[in-house]
Design an enzyme around this catalytic site. Structure first.
Site, PDB file in Angstrom:
ATOM      1  N   ASP A 177      -4.934 -12.678   3.164  1.00  0.00           N
ATOM      2  CA  ASP A 177      -6.236 -12.379   3.682  1.00  0.00           C
ATOM      3  C   ASP A 177      -7.493 -12.554   3.080  1.00  0.00           C
ATOM      4  O   ASP A 177      -8.693 -12.009   3.524  1.00  0.00           O
ATOM      5  CB  ASP A 177      -6.102 -10.861   4.395  1.00  0.00           C
ATOM      6  CG  ASP A 177      -5.321  -9.903   3.280  1.00  0.00           C
ATOM      7  OD1 ASP A 177      -5.041 -10.419   2.102  1.00  0.00           O
ATOM      8  OD2 ASP A 177      -4.878  -8.880   3.418  1.00  0.00           O
ATOM      9  N   HIS A 197      -6.343  -7.017  -0.623  1.00  0.00           N
ATOM     10  CA  HIS A 197      -6.567  -5.631  -0.872  1.00  0.00           C
ATOM     11  C   HIS A 197      -5.799  -4.789  -2.049  1.00  0.00           C
ATOM     12  O   HIS A 197      -4.787  -5.681  -2.221  1.00  0.00           O
ATOM     13  CB  HIS A 197      -6.049  -4.706   0.523  1.00  0.00           C
ATOM     14  CG  HIS A 197      -6.578  -5.210   1.684  1.00  0.00           C
ATOM     15  ND1 HIS A 197      -6.323  -6.158   2.463  1.00  0.00           N
ATOM     16  CD2 HIS A 197      -7.864  -4.608   2.150  1.00  0.00           C
ATOM     17  CE1 HIS A 197      -6.932  -6.530   3.641  1.00  0.00           C
ATOM     18  NE2 HIS A 197      -8.011  -5.341   3.386  1.00  0.00           N
ATOM     19  N   HIS A 243       0.935  -1.308  -0.107  1.00  0.00           N
ATOM     20  CA  HIS A 243       0.043  -0.097   0.057  1.00  0.00           C
ATOM     21  C   HIS A 243       0.825   1.276   0.077  1.00  0.00           C
ATOM     22  O   HIS A 243       0.390   2.246  -0.289  1.00  0.00           O
ATOM     23  CB  HIS A 243      -0.983   0.058   1.268  1.00  0.00           C
ATOM     24  CG  HIS A 243      -2.010  -1.020   0.916  1.00  0.00           C
ATOM     25  ND1 HIS A 243      -2.888  -1.286   0.151  1.00  0.00           N
ATOM     26  CD2 HIS A 243      -2.299  -2.053   2.119  1.00  0.00           C
ATOM     27  CE1 HIS A 243      -3.773  -2.118   0.333  1.00  0.00           C
ATOM     28  NE2 HIS A 243      -3.343  -2.514   1.467  1.00  0.00           N
ATOM     29  N   ASP A 295      -3.071 -10.266  -2.685  1.00  0.00           N
ATOM     30  CA  ASP A 295      -3.576 -10.008  -1.542  1.00  0.00           C
ATOM     31  C   ASP A 295      -4.945  -9.412  -1.689  1.00  0.00           C
ATOM     32  O   ASP A 295      -5.403  -9.228  -2.822  1.00  0.00           O
ATOM     33  CB  ASP A 295      -2.661  -8.858  -0.922  1.00  0.00           C
ATOM     34  CG  ASP A 295      -2.946  -8.271   0.656  1.00  0.00           C
ATOM     35  OD1 ASP A 295      -2.153  -8.690   1.393  1.00  0.00           O
ATOM     36  OD2 ASP A 295      -4.075  -7.363   0.466  1.00  0.00           O
TER      37      ASP A 295
END
Length: 326
Positions: free
Chosen positions: A262, A183, A144, A181
């Site tokens: 996740d 996200h 991120h 991931d």
């Protein structure tokens, strides 16, 4: 772990001595303290380490302490302003928040330097031929972090630092990044958008954090948003129908994996419902891609994964695939 399993692993490695995987981490990655109740905790690394010991993998993998990343290596993907801001915003005691999600403490910056340095070391080991592939078990995570902004638990874009090192120091002309991931890897996209040397393939739940617009797909960006109800079928279709053809066309010289776990159905950080088998399946496909076009060169970097039991199981399976175990 039973002695029969230990002997089984020993026999496998005796007859497959070419299978070499580096496991890169550092004690300072544990010292990054995010405070009580925060999901990105040192217990994540402890769960993985415990699982490796219990499974016997720790006896058959090369463990390496991550070096510190250098300032110049960070400057390849981050602005000087960002690096100075990270230095200035670290507390001398207690905690500070860089944003509502990103908590830092006095030992955060040393951990972040080790996390990024681990990926640089992994690239050097794999490019030298000393290791066939490497897994960086580090925190804080990185995908991120944008060129000029920390966010989403991430200070430095660890994987991006390693990619830039492979391109600039080792002279690679084409590398691919695989990000599973849950996200969106907005930081990785921000750093490499428009760089024709980099293919970025990702899946992520959408709409979901970080709530940035999904990038428009192109020859170099294969971005597949998944609905919250998505499961194995949707995930595997994204990989088979979109990632694999793009990788075949691109023919990368090295494969990087943003390994976030996740999207697992047991992980409360998302609504996507992947299983242990899905993570093994995608790792197997990436190993095949690397064998076909990358000379087996893979550098995998831990990103998310916050339910400790599923995280530990999935990392074990990920490592087993990298090590050529079944």
């Amino acid at each position: 772990m039973s002695w029969s399993n230990v002997l089984e692993l020993a026999v496998i490695f005796k007859w497959n001595s070419h299978l070499t995987t580096a496991y890169i981490s550092h004690p300072e990655c544990y010292a990054h303290d995010t405070g009580e109740g925060h999901p990105e905790t040192a217990r994540r690394l402890s769960a993985i380490e415990d699982r490796m010991i219990a499974s016997g993998l720790s006896d058959f993998i090369r463990s390496i302490d991550a070096p510190e990343v250098t300032h110049d290596q960070l400057l390849r993907v981050h602005t000087a302003h960002h690096l100075a801001a990270m230095e200035a915003m670290m507390p001398s005691e207690g905690y500070a928040r860089l944003d509502p999600d990103t908590v830092v403490s006095p030992q955060t910056l040393p951990a972040a330097r080790r996390a990024a340095g681990a990926v640089v070391a992994a690239v050097d080991l794999v490019m030298s031929g000393k290791m066939q592939n490497a897994f960086c078990c580090v925190r804080p995570p990185g995908h991120h972090a944008e060129s000029d902004r920390a966010m989403g638990f991430c200070l430095y874009s660890n994987l991006a630092v390693g990619v830039a090192h492979a391109l600039e120091t080792h002279g690679l002309r084409k590398v691919a990044i695989i990000d599973f991931d849950v996200h969106q890897g907005n930081g990785t996209e921000d750093i490499f958008v428009g760089d024709d040397r980099v293919l970025y393939c990702s899946i992520f739940q959408h709409p979901f954090f970080p709530f940035t617009p999904p990038p428009e797909n192109s020859d170099r960006i294969i971005s597949i948003p998944l609905e919250a109800s998505a499961g194995s079928e949707e995930f595997r279709a994204a990989v088979s129908d979109h990632w694999l053809p793009a990788l075949q066309r691109f023919q990368p010289e090295m494969l990087f994996i943003s390994a976030g776990f996740d999207a697992h159905r047991d992980d409360e950080m998302s609504d996507v419902n992947l299983t242990d088998a899905d993570f093994r399946w995608v790792a197997e496909h990436m190993v095949r891609v690397a064998a076909d076009c990358c000379g087996d060169r893979i550098v995998s970097v831990l990103e998310g994964g916050y339910e400790l039991h599923s995280l530990a199981r999935c990392v074990e399976m990920h490592l087993r695939v990298l090590m050529g175990l079944h």
